[in-house]
Every structure is written in C-alpha cells, then in structure tokens.
Design a protein around this motif. Structure first.
Motif, PDB file in Angstrom:
ATOM      1  N   VAL A  11      -0.469  -6.128 -16.592  1.00  0.00           N
ATOM      2  CA  VAL A  11      -0.464  -6.943 -15.387  1.00  0.00           C
ATOM      3  C   VAL A  11      -1.658  -6.554 -14.517  1.00  0.00           C
ATOM      4  CG1 VAL A  11       2.038  -7.245 -15.399  1.00  0.00           C
ATOM      5  CG2 VAL A  11       1.018  -5.323 -14.152  1.00  0.00           C
ATOM      6  N   GLN A  12      -1.881  -7.359 -13.493  1.00  0.00           N
ATOM      7  CA  GLN A  12      -2.954  -7.051 -12.548  1.00  0.00           C
ATOM      8  C   GLN A  12      -2.389  -6.349 -11.325  1.00  0.00           C
ATOM      9  OE1 GLN A  12      -4.876 -10.853 -11.833  1.00  0.00           O
ATOM     10  NE2 GLN A  12      -6.318 -10.492 -13.499  1.00  0.00           N
ATOM     11  N   ARG A  37       8.229   8.315 -15.875  1.00  0.00           N
ATOM     12  CA  ARG A  37       6.987   7.757 -16.413  1.00  0.00           C
ATOM     13  C   ARG A  37       6.041   8.883 -16.776  1.00  0.00           C
ATOM     14  NH1 ARG A  37       4.303   4.873 -11.018  1.00  0.00           N
ATOM     15  NH2 ARG A  37       3.728   6.807  -9.916  1.00  0.00           N
ATOM     16  N   GLN A  38       5.186   8.583 -17.724  1.00  0.00           N
ATOM     17  CA  GLN A  38       4.190   9.559 -18.156  1.00  0.00           C
ATOM     18  C   GLN A  38       2.859   8.865 -18.345  1.00  0.00           C
ATOM     19  OE1 GLN A  38       5.309  11.875 -21.586  1.00  0.00           O
ATOM     20  NE2 GLN A  38       3.831  13.476 -21.068  1.00  0.00           N
ATOM     21  N   ALA A  39       1.915   9.232 -17.515  1.00  0.00           N
ATOM     22  CA  ALA A  39       0.560   8.718 -17.618  1.00  0.00           C
ATOM     23  C   ALA A  39      -0.236   9.586 -18.583  1.00  0.00           C
ATOM     24  CB  ALA A  39      -0.103   8.706 -16.244  1.00  0.00           C
ATOM     25  N   PRO A  40      -1.287   9.053 -19.176  1.00  0.00           N
ATOM     26  CA  PRO A  40      -2.093   9.838 -20.116  1.00  0.00           C
ATOM     27  C   PRO A  40      -2.570  11.152 -19.505  1.00  0.00           C
ATOM     28  CG  PRO A  40      -2.751   7.547 -20.180  1.00  0.00           C
ATOM     29  CD  PRO A  40      -1.792   7.673 -19.040  1.00  0.00           C
ATOM     30  N   GLY A  41      -2.305  12.237 -20.205  1.00  0.00           N
ATOM     31  CA  GLY A  41      -2.762  13.540 -19.758  1.00  0.00           C
ATOM     32  C   GLY A  41      -1.954  14.160 -18.639  1.00  0.00           C
ATOM     33  N   TYR A  79      17.889  -1.352 -14.489  1.00  0.00           N
ATOM     34  CA  TYR A  79      16.633  -2.075 -14.261  1.00  0.00           C
ATOM     35  C   TYR A  79      15.703  -1.274 -13.354  1.00  0.00           C
ATOM     36  CZ  TYR A  79      19.676  -5.915 -15.713  1.00  0.00           C
ATOM     37  OH  TYR A  79      20.563  -6.719 -16.396  1.00  0.00           O
ATOM     38  N   LEU A  80      14.433  -1.568 -13.468  1.00  0.00           N
ATOM     39  CA  LEU A  80      13.460  -1.064 -12.514  1.00  0.00           C
ATOM     40  C   LEU A  80      12.579  -2.241 -12.102  1.00  0.00           C
ATOM     41  CD1 LEU A  80      12.440   1.499 -11.051  1.00  0.00           C
ATOM     42  CD2 LEU A  80      10.664   1.639 -12.819  1.00  0.00           C
ATOM     43  N   GLN A  81      12.806  -2.717 -10.895  1.00  0.00           N
ATOM     44  CA  GLN A  81      11.991  -3.798 -10.355  1.00  0.00           C
ATOM     45  C   GLN A  81      10.774  -3.185  -9.691  1.00  0.00           C
ATOM     46  OE1 GLN A  81      12.500  -7.334 -10.456  1.00  0.00           O
ATOM     47  NE2 GLN A  81      10.370  -7.221  -9.780  1.00  0.00           N
ATOM     48  N   MET A  82       9.606  -3.552 -10.179  1.00  0.00           N
ATOM     49  CA  MET A  82       8.369  -2.973  -9.682  1.00  0.00           C
ATOM     50  C   MET A  82       7.542  -4.065  -9.015  1.00  0.00           C
ATOM     51  SD  MET A  82       7.398  -0.483 -12.901  1.00  0.00           S
ATOM     52  CE  MET A  82       7.107  -1.846 -14.009  1.00  0.00           C
ATOM     53  N   THR A  83       7.150  -3.838  -7.792  1.00  0.00           N
ATOM     54  CA  THR A  83       6.319  -4.787  -7.058  1.00  0.00           C
ATOM     55  C   THR A  83       5.071  -4.088  -6.549  1.00  0.00           C
ATOM     56  OG1 THR A  83       7.473  -4.346  -4.986  1.00  0.00           O
ATOM     57  CG2 THR A  83       8.338  -6.120  -6.358  1.00  0.00           C
ATOM     58  N   SER A  84       4.127  -4.887  -6.128  1.00  0.00           N
ATOM     59  CA  SER A  84       2.848  -4.361  -5.601  1.00  0.00           C
ATOM     60  C   SER A  84       2.282  -3.274  -6.509  1.00  0.00           C
ATOM     61  CB  SER A  84       3.051  -3.811  -4.181  1.00  0.00           C
ATOM     62  OG  SER A  84       3.535  -4.819  -3.318  1.00  0.00           O
ATOM     63  N   LEU A  85       2.229  -3.575  -7.782  1.00  0.00           N
ATOM     64  CA  LEU A  85       1.778  -2.582  -8.758  1.00  0.00           C
ATOM     65  C   LEU A  85       0.336  -2.173  -8.532  1.00  0.00           C
ATOM     66  CD1 LEU A  85       3.634  -4.006 -11.839  1.00  0.00           C
ATOM     67  CD2 LEU A  85       3.780  -1.628 -11.053  1.00  0.00           C
ATOM     68  N   LYS A  86       0.075  -0.916  -8.795  1.00  0.00           N
ATOM     69  CA  LYS A  86      -1.257  -0.329  -8.617  1.00  0.00           C
ATOM     70  C   LYS A  86      -1.751   0.221  -9.961  1.00  0.00           C
ATOM     71  CE  LYS A  86       0.117   1.296  -4.013  1.00  0.00           C
ATOM     72  NZ  LYS A  86       0.262   2.498  -3.139  1.00  0.00           N
ATOM     73  N   PRO A  87      -3.050   0.347 -10.129  1.00  0.00           N
ATOM     74  CA  PRO A  87      -3.553   0.929 -11.381  1.00  0.00           C
ATOM     75  C   PRO A  87      -2.970   2.309 -11.663  1.00  0.00           C
ATOM     76  CG  PRO A  87      -5.330  -0.139 -10.200  1.00  0.00           C
ATOM     77  CD  PRO A  87      -4.136  -0.181  -9.287  1.00  0.00           C
ATOM     78  N   GLU A  88      -2.686   3.069 -10.623  1.00  0.00           N
ATOM     79  CA  GLU A  88      -2.120   4.412 -10.831  1.00  0.00           C
ATOM     80  C   GLU A  88      -0.663   4.382 -11.300  1.00  0.00           C
ATOM     81  OE1 GLU A  88      -3.697   3.285  -8.087  1.00  0.00           O
ATOM     82  OE2 GLU A  88      -2.808   4.110  -6.249  1.00  0.00           O
ATOM     83  N   THR A 115       8.406   2.233 -22.668  1.00  0.00           N
ATOM     84  CA  THR A 115       7.737   0.940 -22.645  1.00  0.00           C
ATOM     85  C   THR A 115       6.470   1.086 -21.801  1.00  0.00           C
ATOM     86  OG1 THR A 115       8.020  -1.440 -22.209  1.00  0.00           O
ATOM     87  CG2 THR A 115       9.112   0.069 -20.673  1.00  0.00           C
ATOM     88  N   LEU A 116       5.361   0.579 -22.312  1.00  0.00           N
ATOM     89  CA  LEU A 116       4.068   0.788 -21.675  1.00  0.00           C
ATOM     90  C   LEU A 116       3.801  -0.249 -20.593  1.00  0.00           C
ATOM     91  CD1 LEU A 116       1.295   2.196 -21.550  1.00  0.00           C
ATOM     92  CD2 LEU A 116       0.530   0.607 -23.355  1.00  0.00           C
ATOM     93  N   VAL A 117       3.450   0.249 -19.428  1.00  0.00           N
ATOM     94  CA  VAL A 117       3.024  -0.599 -18.319  1.00  0.00           C
ATOM     95  C   VAL A 117       1.561  -0.293 -18.027  1.00  0.00           C
ATOM     96  CG1 VAL A 117       3.317  -1.137 -15.873  1.00  0.00           C
ATOM     97  CG2 VAL A 117       5.329  -0.732 -17.324  1.00  0.00           C
ATOM     98  N   THR A 118       0.735  -1.315 -18.080  1.00  0.00           N
ATOM     99  CA  THR A 118      -0.686  -1.161 -17.800  1.00  0.00           C
ATOM    100  C   THR A 118      -1.047  -2.075 -16.640  1.00  0.00           C
ATOM    101  OG1 THR A 118      -1.138  -0.700 -20.131  1.00  0.00           O
ATOM    102  CG2 THR A 118      -3.018  -1.249 -18.733  1.00  0.00           C
ATOM    103  N   VAL A 119      -1.607  -1.482 -15.592  1.00  0.00           N
ATOM    104  CA  VAL A 119      -1.982  -2.245 -14.405  1.00  0.00           C
ATOM    105  C   VAL A 119      -3.499  -2.226 -14.282  1.00  0.00           C
ATOM    106  CG1 VAL A 119      -1.650  -2.569 -11.935  1.00  0.00           C
ATOM    107  CG2 VAL A 119       0.176  -1.541 -13.316  1.00  0.00           C
ATOM    108  N   SER A 120      -4.098  -3.389 -14.369  1.00  0.00           N
ATOM    109  CA  SER A 120      -5.555  -3.477 -14.263  1.00  0.00           C
ATOM    110  C   SER A 120      -5.967  -3.734 -12.817  1.00  0.00           C
ATOM    111  CB  SER A 120      -6.082  -4.581 -15.170  1.00  0.00           C
ATOM    112  OG  SER A 120      -5.587  -5.840 -14.744  1.00  0.00           O
TER     113      SER A 120
END
Length: 121
Positions: A11-12, A37-41, A79-88, A115-120
C-alpha cells in the motif's frame, strides 16, 4: 490453537489495511490475542493486545491512534485495522495467542505464519 493471518499487501503511505487472524479450536475466546511485527533487521515487537472480552486492549505508542485491534469470538477471528500507514510500518505482521495478559513475545504460546505489509512512500 492454530492461527492463520491474512490481509497483508503493498500500500501507499496514508492508506488503510485490515489484517485478519483466523483461529481454529473451540477455546479461542479464552486466549489473549495480540499482533506483533518484525521489520527487516529488527526484533519482533508487540503492536496491540486484546483481552478475552475485547476490553481492555493495548496499543504500542508507535501505532496508537492509527491501529485498532478487535476480535469476534463467534468467528474465532482477531483483526488489526491499520490507518494512516507509514513506511516505517513495513514489516511482517504476526498474530499470537497467550493464556496471560502480556506484551512479551516469549510468553505467547501460539503464532500465525505472518503476513507481509509493505508501505511505500
């Protein structure tokens, strides 16, 4: 308890996304449920926790006001409702179940596959 997480995607920044975690077994309503959640590294961190009844709940400071955890015991789903997503917020998101109220990763007994979430940006 077996957990199956879904709903991730690309998502953006500023978009919303809802993750789901379906649980098997008749004792779902007895478990504390959480999203990590686990971000790379990085270490796996707690994002949100919810009690058997849906209240109280906990959200990490980094997501407070943007992410909401909820559960439907009749559907054995959290559920996890996520809004105003950020790249971080980019990470693999895991659901987990525990018998005790905790945000400590090692105290969770059951884990979904992530499940992978990617925010551009």
């Amino acid at each position: 308890v077996q957990l199956q997480a879904s709903g991730g995607g690309l998502v953006q920044a500023g978009d919303s996304l809802r993750l789901s975690c379906a649980a098997s077994g008749r004792t779902f309503s007895r478990y504390i449920m959480a999203w990590f959640r686990q971000a790379p590294g990085k270490e796996r961190e707690s994002v949100a926790v919810i009690n058997w009844s849906g209240s109280p709940s906990y959200s990490a400071d980094s997501v407070k006001g943007r992410f909401i955890i909820s559960r439907d015991n009749a559907k054995n789903t959290v559920y996890l409702q996520m809004t105003s997503l950020k790249p971080e917020d980019t990470a693999v998101y895991y659901c987990a179940a525990s018998r005790v109220w905790t945000t400590v990763r090692t105290e969770y007994d059951y884990w979904g596959q992530g499940t992978l979430v990617t925010v551009s940006s």
